[in-house]
Write an enzyme that holds these catalytic residues in place. Sequence first.
Site, PDB file in Angstrom:
ATOM      1  N   VAL A 102       0.740  -1.247  -0.130  1.00 24.82           N
ATOM      2  CA  VAL A 102      -0.007  -0.007   0.076  1.00 24.82           C
ATOM      3  C   VAL A 102       0.818   1.230   0.264  1.00 24.82           C
ATOM      4  CG1 VAL A 102      -0.104   0.124   2.363  1.00 24.82           C
ATOM      5  CG2 VAL A 102      -1.946   0.943   1.025  1.00 24.82           C
ATOM      6  N   ALA A 279       5.451  -5.484   7.179  1.00 26.43           N
ATOM      7  CA  ALA A 279       3.983  -5.576   6.649  1.00 26.43           C
ATOM      8  C   ALA A 279       4.009  -4.697   5.292  1.00 26.43           C
ATOM      9  CB  ALA A 279       2.961  -4.956   7.468  1.00 26.43           C
ATOM     10  N   ASP A 280       3.214  -5.174   4.492  1.00 26.53           N
ATOM     11  CA  ASP A 280       3.077  -4.657   3.191  1.00 26.53           C
ATOM     12  C   ASP A 280       1.662  -3.764   3.147  1.00 26.53           C
ATOM     13  OD1 ASP A 280       5.216  -5.347   0.470  1.00 26.53           O
ATOM     14  OD2 ASP A 280       5.223  -6.790   2.271  1.00 26.53           O
ATOM     15  N   ARG A 281       0.945  -4.516   3.598  1.00 23.86           N
ATOM     16  CA  ARG A 281      -0.465  -3.668   3.885  1.00 23.86           C
ATOM     17  C   ARG A 281      -1.150  -3.979   5.314  1.00 23.86           C
ATOM     18  NH1 ARG A 281      -4.330  -1.172  -0.104  1.00 23.86           N
ATOM     19  NH2 ARG A 281      -2.753  -1.957  -1.719  1.00 23.86           N
ATOM     20  N   ALA A 289      -1.122  -8.323   5.386  1.00 24.16           N
ATOM     21  CA  ALA A 289      -0.601  -8.850   4.278  1.00 24.16           C
ATOM     22  C   ALA A 289       1.023  -8.545   4.286  1.00 24.16           C
ATOM     23  CB  ALA A 289      -1.007  -8.130   2.880  1.00 24.16           C
TER      24      ALA A 289
END
Length: 416
Positions: A102, A279-281, A289
């Site tokens: 995100v 974390a990526d999102r 995610a």
Amino acid sequence: MSTTTRTLQAIKFDRDNIKLEILDQLLLPYSTSYIPINNIEDAFKAIKLMQVRGAPAIAIVGAFSVVVEVSNYLKQSDSNQKTIKNLNDSLNYLITSRPTAVNLANALNDIKQLLQKYNETDIIGEKIYQQIYDYAITLYDEDLANNKKIGENGLKYIIDTLTEQNFKGPFSIMTICNTGSLATSGHGTALGIIRSTYQALQKNNSKQDFWLDHIYPCETRPYNQGAKLTTYELDYEQIPFTLICDNMVSSLINTLSDDNKKPIKIDQSAPVKFIIVGADRIVENGDTANKIGTFQLSTIANFFNTNRFNTTATATNKQIKFIVAAPKTTIDLNTKTGDDIVIEERPANELTTLVGPLLNESGKVGEKLTVGIATPGISVWNPAFDVTPHELIDSIVTEDPHVFTKDKNGEFNLIK
């Protein structure tokens, strides 16, 4: 540009000459080489190919690539004038390079927001350029400052947790993928907490009854970011670590937490007390995610926390906190649950082949080779990320001094 000196600087931006270079992470740890990013298309390719990776880092590279492209355009004397619409189209294109993370979308959407005060047919000029430049510089500087705060906040959470458990002696931390200086502007998120914790809680300087003894980075198949990148950073920082395969986690935790079992070929037996991931999102309810394999780690931690093993005398050793570390820019309050996160799928060949340099008997690096490791032509599923349910997450550490934990109903409140 190449150098033989190891560095943990993943992004080099020359603020005076408006030049952007990134460390080609596909060549690590055997070769340290920087590649120029001259425009948005270069950034798209580098992000897509994972020459730069890590949610904060790709957002920064994306923003700086816009600065470089607009700067180069303004230096040209030809009549090919670019409009606000042209730039918006390029931003939308760049967002598609890594859809799950995100941070990239947030950064580029912020730039699009800056452009909204102009008409689509307006020609890009110095005023617009300066606004984009200022935004990108702030993004970089704030990310670095926030990473250091994440490290400090994570350290405090670790100290408070172990003190509350009345834990004494050495402990270990496990992590996955790469979440350090190579994935951010510097210091790192999950690896930043590890770095801050090791600095404060070494055996010879800890003011507590416990100390950080060892780190276990997971290999992180199929792209091996843990093996290639996290070990590179830990080795550079001289933090004690042992690399493990992703499928060794349960066995290692069980062995290290049982006083009656002695690890084989491991010279210490500090129990794993924390699994810290990036974390990526992170969505509104706390579902997260992150790199594929993160969900698996959370289920393993949950097993040891709830299993019959905790009736033994070593129950305290088997209590493992699962921590997500990320800047607040990674929190996506517009997405309700993890079911709504788009998961990027990577090419099949990343799973069926291994790419790396040929090493001779003395360890000297030779040409880069691609080696097949699976039956040709088979069906392959290769998601880059998985989603860890918030139920399996103990805390979310950001730059905010308040560490997010769940309420009595088991829910996170992530309102910024």
